[in-house]
Design an enzyme around this catalytic site. Structure first.
Site, short mmCIF file in Angstrom:
data_model
loop_
_atom_site.label_atom_id
_atom_site.label_comp_id
_atom_site.label_asym_id
_atom_site.label_seq_id
_atom_site.Cartn_x
_atom_site.Cartn_y
_atom_site.Cartn_z
N CYS A 1 -0.31 3.93 1.47
CA CYS A 1 -0.54 4.27 3.32
C CYS A 1 1.32 4.36 3.72
O CYS A 1 1.64 5.05 4.90
CB CYS A 1 -0.59 2.55 4.18
SG CYS A 1 -1.82 1.79 3.86
N ASP A 2 2.26 3.69 2.87
CA ASP A 2 3.48 2.96 3.48
C ASP A 2 4.70 4.60 2.72
O ASP A 2 5.83 4.48 2.52
CB ASP A 2 3.67 2.05 3.50
CG ASP A 2 3.04 0.79 4.06
OD1 ASP A 2 2.76 1.77 5.32
OD2 ASP A 2 2.89 0.22 4.26
N CYS B 1 0.69 -1.02 -0.07
CA CYS B 1 0.26 0.39 -0.11
C CYS B 1 0.92 1.33 0.49
O CYS B 1 1.58 1.88 0.80
CB CYS B 1 -0.26 0.03 0.96
SG CYS B 1 -2.21 1.55 1.53
#
Ligand code: NDP
Length: 311
Positions: free
Chosen positions: A140-141, A137
C-alpha cells in the site's frame, strides 16, 4: 425481535461492497459498522492502488464514498458491535446476533466482514508516527518511499515478501529479525538473502523511532550483544503478523490455527448455511482493499442466491 434478510458485520471495503450489491438486489441489508468504522483503510493517508482513482484517494474519503454508495441503494448502516452470534444449522433458518451485548436481532443470511488487525510493536514512537513513516502494508505505502532508505520488522512470509517488494523501490532495506532465523518459506529466505540491497540484522529488536515530523531513523539493539545502533530510514514497515477479528465465531465456524475463517474454495460460504465470509477475515494472503471488495461482491451474490431458495 427484528428479522432481516441479511446482516453485514463490518464496514471495510468487503462489507460496503457486499452492501452495495445486496442493496441493489433489494435485500435491504443491515450493516453494523463495528469498533473501527471504515476499517483498516481509515488508518492510511493516501490510497494509490484502488482502481478508479487516477490521482489516488485519502483512505477515509474512499470509505466515505463506499458508505454513500451503499446508503444510496438503501443499506441501513448502524453504529454498533455484534458481540455474540448463534448460527443456525437449519438451511433457511434464522441466525441470532447480539448487538452491543444487549439487543438481539435475527437474519437469514450473515456476511462476516470483520477484517483483520495488523499487529504493531506497541512502541509510543510507533504510534506517534503512524501514517507519517510507519506502515503495516508495504504494497500500500511502499511507493511513497521510493528512492529512500527503509526498515522492515519481522521474519515471516509477509516481511520477506514486503522486503523484496521494497527492495525494488528503495536503495536500501534493513530487515530486523528478532531471532537468528527467518520463519518465511525457504524460497522467500533465499530471495531475501540473495538480494544485494536487503540487509538482514539478526537478533535485533527495535527500541524507538526517531524524528520530528516523520520517521528519520530507527534505534535498535542487538539482543545477543546488547549493542545499540541507529539506522537512518524514513519508512518503518511493521510485518509481524495480523490477527483476524474472529473471536466471537470460535466454536461455530471453521478457522485455521491463527483464526482466519475458512470458506469453500471459489465461494464465500462457511460451513453454516447462509453464513458467508468476505475480505481479510478469510484472506491471509492478498489482504488488499480491492481483493476484499471482490470477495464482498461474491458474498452478496452468494447470499442472494441462497435466499432465493427459501423465498
Ligand atoms: P508470521 O506469524 O508467519 O510471522 C511473523 C514474524 O514476525 C515472525 O518472524 C516473528 O518472529 C515476527 N514477530 C512477531 N512479533 C514480533 C515482535 N513483537 N517483534 C519482532 N518480531 C516479531 O506472520 P506473517 O504475516 O508473515 O504470515 C502469516 C501467515 O500467512 C503465515 O502462515 C504465512 O506463511 C502466510 N503468508 C503467505 C504468503 C504467501 O503464501 N504468499 C504471503 C504472506 C503470508 P519469530 O519468528 O521470532 O516468532
Amino acid at each position: 425481535m427484528e428479522q432481516h434478510n441479511l446482516v453485514i458485520i463490518g464496514s471495510g471495503p468487503a462489507g460496503y461492497t457486499a452492501a452495495i450489491y445486496a442493496a441493489r438486489a433489494d435485500l435491504k441489508p443491515i450493516m453494523y459498522v463495528g469498533l473501527q468504522p471504515g476499517g483498516q483503510l481509515t488508518t492510511t493517508t493516501e490510497v494509490d492502488n484502488f482502481p478508479g482513482y487516477p490521482q489516488g484517494v485519502d483512505g477515509n474519503q474512499l470509505m466515505e464514498d463506499l458508505k454513500n454508495q451503499a446508503e444510496r441503494f438503501g443499506t441501513d448502516v448502524r453504529w454498533g458491535m455484534i458481540t455474540q452470534v448463534e448460527f443456525s444449522d437449519t438451511p433457511g433458518g434464522f441466525h441470532t446476533l447480539t448487538v452491543d451485548e444487549t439487543t438481539q436481532i435475527q437474519a437469514q443470511t450473515v456476511v462476516i466482514a470483520t477484517g483483520a488487525t495488523a499487529k504493531y510493536l506497541g512502541l509510543p514512537s510507533e504510534e506517534k508516527f503512524m501514517g507519517h513513516g510507519v506502515s503495516a502494508c508495504a504494497v500500500c505505502d511502499g511507493f511513497f518511499y521510493k528512492g529512500q532508505e527503509v526498515v522492515i520488522v519481522g521474519g515471516g512470509d509477509t516481511a520477506a515478501e514486503e522486503a523484496s517488494y521494497l527492495a525494488k523501490l528503495c536503495p536500501k532495506v534493513t530487515m530486523l529479525v528478532r531471532k537468528g532465523e527467518l520463519r518465511a518459506s525457504k524460497a522467500m529466505q533465499n530471495r531475501i538473502l540473495s538480494t544485494p540491497n536487503i540487509e538482514v540484522r539478526w537478533h535485533t529488536e527495535t527500541l524507538e523511532l526517531l524524528g520530528n515530523e516523520g520517521v528519520e531513523a530507527v534505534k535498535v539493539r542487538n539482543l545477543q550483544t546488547g549493542v545499540e545502533d541507529v539506522i537512518p530510514a524514513t519508512g518503518f514497515f511493521v510485518a509481524i503478523g495480523h490477527k483476524p477479528n474472529t473471536d466471537i465465531f470460535k466454536g461455530q465456524l471453521d478457522m485455521d490455527e491463527v483464526g482466519y475463517l475458512q470458506v469453500q474454495p471459489g465461494s464465500t460460504k462457511t460451513r453454516k448455511p447462509g453464513v458467508f465470509a468476505a475480505g481479510d477475515v478469510a484472506d491471509k494472503v492478498y489482504r488488499q482493499a480491492i481483493s476484499a471488495a471482490g470477495t464482498g461482491c461474491m458474498s452478496a451474490l452468494d447470499a442472494e442466491r441462497y435466499l432465493a431458495e427459501f423465498h
